[in-house]
Design a protein around this motif. Sequence first.
Motif, mmCIF file in Angstrom:
data_model
loop_
_atom_site.group_PDB
_atom_site.id
_atom_site.type_symbol
_atom_site.label_atom_id
_atom_site.label_comp_id
_atom_site.label_asym_id
_atom_site.label_seq_id
_atom_site.Cartn_x
_atom_site.Cartn_y
_atom_site.Cartn_z
ATOM 1 N N VAL A 1 13.476 15.454 -66.158
ATOM 2 C CA VAL A 1 13.232 16.545 -65.247
ATOM 3 C C VAL A 1 14.163 17.478 -65.438
ATOM 4 O O VAL A 1 15.132 17.511 -65.634
ATOM 5 C CB VAL A 1 12.927 15.929 -63.543
ATOM 6 N N ARG A 2 13.591 18.710 -64.808
ATOM 7 C CA ARG A 2 14.641 19.970 -64.850
ATOM 8 C C ARG A 2 14.774 20.130 -63.288
ATOM 9 O O ARG A 2 13.998 20.223 -62.647
ATOM 10 C CB ARG A 2 13.876 20.998 -65.466
ATOM 11 N N ILE A 3 16.123 20.337 -62.810
ATOM 12 C CA ILE A 3 16.492 20.558 -61.533
ATOM 13 C C ILE A 3 16.708 22.174 -61.610
ATOM 14 O O ILE A 3 17.482 22.706 -62.407
ATOM 15 C CB ILE A 3 17.827 20.095 -61.166
ATOM 16 N N ALA A 4 15.747 22.791 -60.851
ATOM 17 C CA ALA A 4 15.973 24.551 -60.701
ATOM 18 C C ALA A 4 16.534 24.709 -59.433
ATOM 19 O O ALA A 4 16.193 24.200 -58.486
ATOM 20 C CB ALA A 4 14.294 24.992 -60.909
ATOM 21 N N ASP A 5 17.420 25.639 -59.491
ATOM 22 C CA ASP A 5 17.937 26.396 -58.307
ATOM 23 C C ASP A 5 17.167 27.513 -58.096
ATOM 24 O O ASP A 5 17.340 28.557 -58.867
ATOM 25 C CB ASP A 5 19.368 26.614 -58.596
ATOM 26 N N PHE A 6 16.596 27.696 -57.203
ATOM 27 C CA PHE A 6 15.749 29.024 -56.871
ATOM 28 C C PHE A 6 16.471 29.836 -55.868
ATOM 29 O O PHE A 6 15.892 31.097 -55.372
ATOM 30 C CB PHE A 6 14.510 28.436 -56.151
ATOM 31 N N GLY A 7 17.806 29.567 -55.779
ATOM 32 C CA GLY A 7 18.476 30.448 -54.917
ATOM 33 C C GLY A 7 18.369 30.371 -53.475
ATOM 34 O O GLY A 7 18.380 31.214 -52.514
ATOM 35 N N LEU A 8 17.905 29.104 -52.990
ATOM 36 C CA LEU A 8 17.605 29.161 -51.494
ATOM 37 C C LEU A 8 18.631 28.323 -50.814
ATOM 38 O O LEU A 8 18.659 27.098 -50.385
ATOM 39 C CB LEU A 8 16.134 28.269 -51.476
ATOM 40 N N ASP A 9 19.704 29.228 -50.589
ATOM 41 C CA ASP A 9 20.878 28.454 -50.036
ATOM 42 C C ASP A 9 20.562 27.935 -48.534
ATOM 43 O O ASP A 9 19.524 28.586 -47.927
ATOM 44 C CB ASP A 9 21.890 29.598 -49.850
ATOM 45 N N GLY A 10 21.125 26.891 -48.284
ATOM 46 C CA GLY A 10 21.085 26.370 -46.866
ATOM 47 C C GLY A 10 20.076 25.123 -47.064
ATOM 48 O O GLY A 10 19.991 24.249 -45.879
ATOM 49 N N LEU A 11 19.441 24.838 -48.032
ATOM 50 C CA LEU A 11 18.347 23.899 -47.984
ATOM 51 C C LEU A 11 18.833 22.409 -48.624
ATOM 52 O O LEU A 11 18.620 21.521 -47.999
ATOM 53 C CB LEU A 11 17.177 24.029 -48.973
ATOM 54 N N VAL A 12 19.963 22.625 -49.293
ATOM 55 C CA VAL A 12 20.677 21.662 -50.000
ATOM 56 C C VAL A 12 22.148 21.492 -49.524
ATOM 57 O O VAL A 12 22.681 22.501 -49.981
ATOM 58 C CB VAL A 12 20.503 21.205 -51.373
#
Length: 126
Positions: A108-119
């Motif tokens: 799988v590819r882990i994509a960082d969508f720039g959604l700070d605060g979710l993880v």
Amino acid sequence: LGEAGFIGRVADVSSHASRVLLLTDVSSRIPVLLEGSRARALLVGGNVTRPRLVFVTPGTRVSPSERIVTSGDGNAFPPGLPVGVVASVSDSAIEVQLFVNYDKLDYVRIADFGLDGLVDRHVPAQ
């Protein structure tokens, strides 16, 4: 992301592993869009191979083989990630055939969508 599309979201992270909540998991709820009708719905897992659509926009005519993508609602995921197609429509449920076959999923590819605060990105020192 898998080779064929969206598979789930990272739920927990440690220094050596991550836990992914799959779209089929009973705890999974993903805002989606039916591409043909542009109707919004929620894709709900149930620990079965075909998740269901709930809260479909009232008055929407849902057709088998209609493509499903993420809607971008809630700012949890960007819009347009491929999810699957409508497999069946009945009075009791709208089932979705996912593009990803979990039985044949190796990477799988882990994509960082720039959604700070979710993880929480803090990894404890060892």
